[in-house]
Design an enzyme around this catalytic site. Structure first.
Site, short mmCIF file in Angstrom:
data_model
loop_
_atom_site.label_atom_id
_atom_site.label_comp_id
_atom_site.label_asym_id
_atom_site.label_seq_id
_atom_site.Cartn_x
_atom_site.Cartn_y
_atom_site.Cartn_z
N ASP A 148 4.93 2.44 2.19
CA ASP A 148 4.02 1.14 1.84
C ASP A 148 4.17 1.23 0.45
O ASP A 148 4.25 2.45 -0.33
CB ASP A 148 2.55 1.61 2.29
CG ASP A 148 1.80 0.62 1.41
OD1 ASP A 148 1.81 -0.53 1.50
OD2 ASP A 148 0.68 1.23 0.95
N ASP A 195 1.88 -7.16 -1.22
CA ASP A 195 1.30 -6.21 -0.48
C ASP A 195 1.83 -6.06 1.05
O ASP A 195 1.58 -6.80 1.77
CB ASP A 195 -0.15 -6.41 -0.24
CG ASP A 195 -1.03 -5.16 0.57
OD1 ASP A 195 -0.63 -4.11 0.69
OD2 ASP A 195 -2.30 -5.66 0.65
#
Length: 427
Positions: free
Chosen positions: A299, A89
């Site tokens: 991201d 992540d």
């Protein structure tokens, strides 16, 4: 026993597995492609709400969810190594997993890590640098003052809390040799509850904060990492993540843009997106005060590219998304416009041999990145593709569909992010 790779030796690469592909604990062969894409889109919305909560921007009516990343990595903790399938992540920092004994834990299908079974596990004192590095994660002292503790809340009443520890973390490299990382600072969660999936068993934070894996590796990888994500429809299900010398992005076709950090929110990687061109129409992308001079977060764990309409208040009659949607729609020729089978996306087509898409370019500062149809549209089933952009009113995120088949390199000392068009199925 396999030889171990020393992270100090220069570089290594690991596999990333998409959560909906075979080999993932989240894989469900009964789900239709359209439904899986719809789920991914909704996770994107939940993710932007979580980021907004972290940045103190969130709408009180927003639906917040705990970590819902899209890519998984195989790691092991402890000595002997205990296998964990963790979410990789870039929107988190701390590395954590559920640990025995659990005073209050969510249901997890995989066995829990037992620190008592590891000879290399050590709790961290409150006065240590490791404990100080977790101040942003709510570090505190145990009631007797002997052990550093952490607490992370996700805004939907989901939380993880437990002991901060130093432990050997082992990554499975693509060469087959494990990469052992002794004394990695992790969170050993004894109280974890909320909307976490029972299929998940850990988080590996890859953000810019001091507790992330990237920051802990630090000088041993020269502050460099990269990834190359295969398209959703690719036959090969695994993508690649590189560290150190393996992460250098060079050669023909490389474009670089400043990587912008915000000291008040070091987790996120901000870029400056100046405009998007659809064919001959160039649409200005106005900035935001979030992230200093950066106006969009890049991201890997968000599927869609999300664009908040409040960044475009100067437009009198339409927000960015409707302009982009209109620009795409008016310049697409061939194919048949249709509706999303799951009702999530607003602009979808049934492509045919006559379908012609306009060229789309993302104009980052110093880097004009030409996107392919795989970056612009997401295939929801055998017949339908939909525009992989979505409007929201909180935060801009450059998602992973837009990054597929690019080698994306992060050079933290130089504060640059590089794009190189690449067939990621061959990495």
């Amino acid at each position: 026993m396999s030889a171990f790779v020393d992270a100090q030796s220069g570089g290594f690469s690991i596999n990333l597995v998409h959560r909906d592909s075979e080999g993932s604990p989240f894989y469900n062969p009964k789900e239709t492609p359209a439904r899986l894409v719809g789920y991914a889109g909704r996770r994107s919305i939940g993710r932007v709400h979580r980021f907004s909560h972290m940045l103190h921007l969130n709408n009180p009516d927003a639906q917040l969810t705990a970590n819902n990343g899209e890519y998984l990595v195989n790691i092991s903790l402890g000595t002997p190594p205990f296998p964990i399938v963790a979410i990789a992540d870039t929107g988190s920092d701390i590395i954590w997993t559920q640990c025995k004994p659990c005073t209050d834990c969510y249901k997890q299908d995989a066995p829990l890590f037992d620190p008592k079974s590891s000879s290399s596990y050590r709790t961290v004192s409150c006065s240590s640098n490791a404990c100080n590095s977790l101040q942003s994660e709510g570090s505190s002292c145990s009631s007797d003052g002997s052990v550093c503790e952490y607490q992370v809340s996700y805004g939907d009443q989901s939380h993880t809390q437990g002991d901060v520890a130093a432990e050997t973390l082992t990554l499975e490299s693509k060469t087959g040799n494990p990469v052992a990382l002794p004394k990695t600072v992790i969170g050993c969660g004894h109280d974890n509850a909320g909307t976490f999936s029972p299929k998940g068993s850990g988080i590996v934070g890859l953000g810019g904060g001091p507790a992330s894996l990237v920051s802990q590796l630090g000088s041993s990888i020269g502050g460099k990492f990269s990834y190359c994500m295969v398209p959703y429809a690719a036959a090969k299900p695994t993508s690649t993540m590189n560290f150190g010398t393996n992460a250098v992005v060079s050669g023909n076709g490389v474009l670089s843009t400043p990587l912008i950090s915000d000291p008040s929110q070091p987790t996120f990687y901000f870029l400056q997106l100046e405009a998007v061109s659809v064919g001959s129409k160039k649409i200005a992308f106005q900035g935001s005060s979030i992230g200093g001079s950066g106006n969009i977060i890049i991201d890997s764990g968000t599927t869609l590219t999300l664009v908040p309409t409040d960044f475009f208040s100067q437009l009198s009659d339409a927000d960015f998304f409707s302009q982009l949607s209109d620009a795409v729609e008016t310049q697409v020729t061939g194919g048949t416009k249709t509706s999303d089978p799951e009702g999530f996306f607003s602009l979808c087509y049934v492509p045919d041999s006559s379908l012609k898409l306009p060229p789309v370019t993302a104009h980052f500062k110093g880097a004009d990145v030409v996107l392919t149809s795989d970056n612009i549209f997401i295939q929801v089933n055998d017949k339908v593709v939909c525009l992989a952009f979505y409007a929201n009113d909180q935060l801009s995120i450059y998602g992973n569909v837009a990054q597929q088949n690019f080698l994306i390199g992060y050079d933290l000392p130089k504060q640059t992010l590089s794009f190189k068009p690449t067939d990621c199925t061959n990495t």
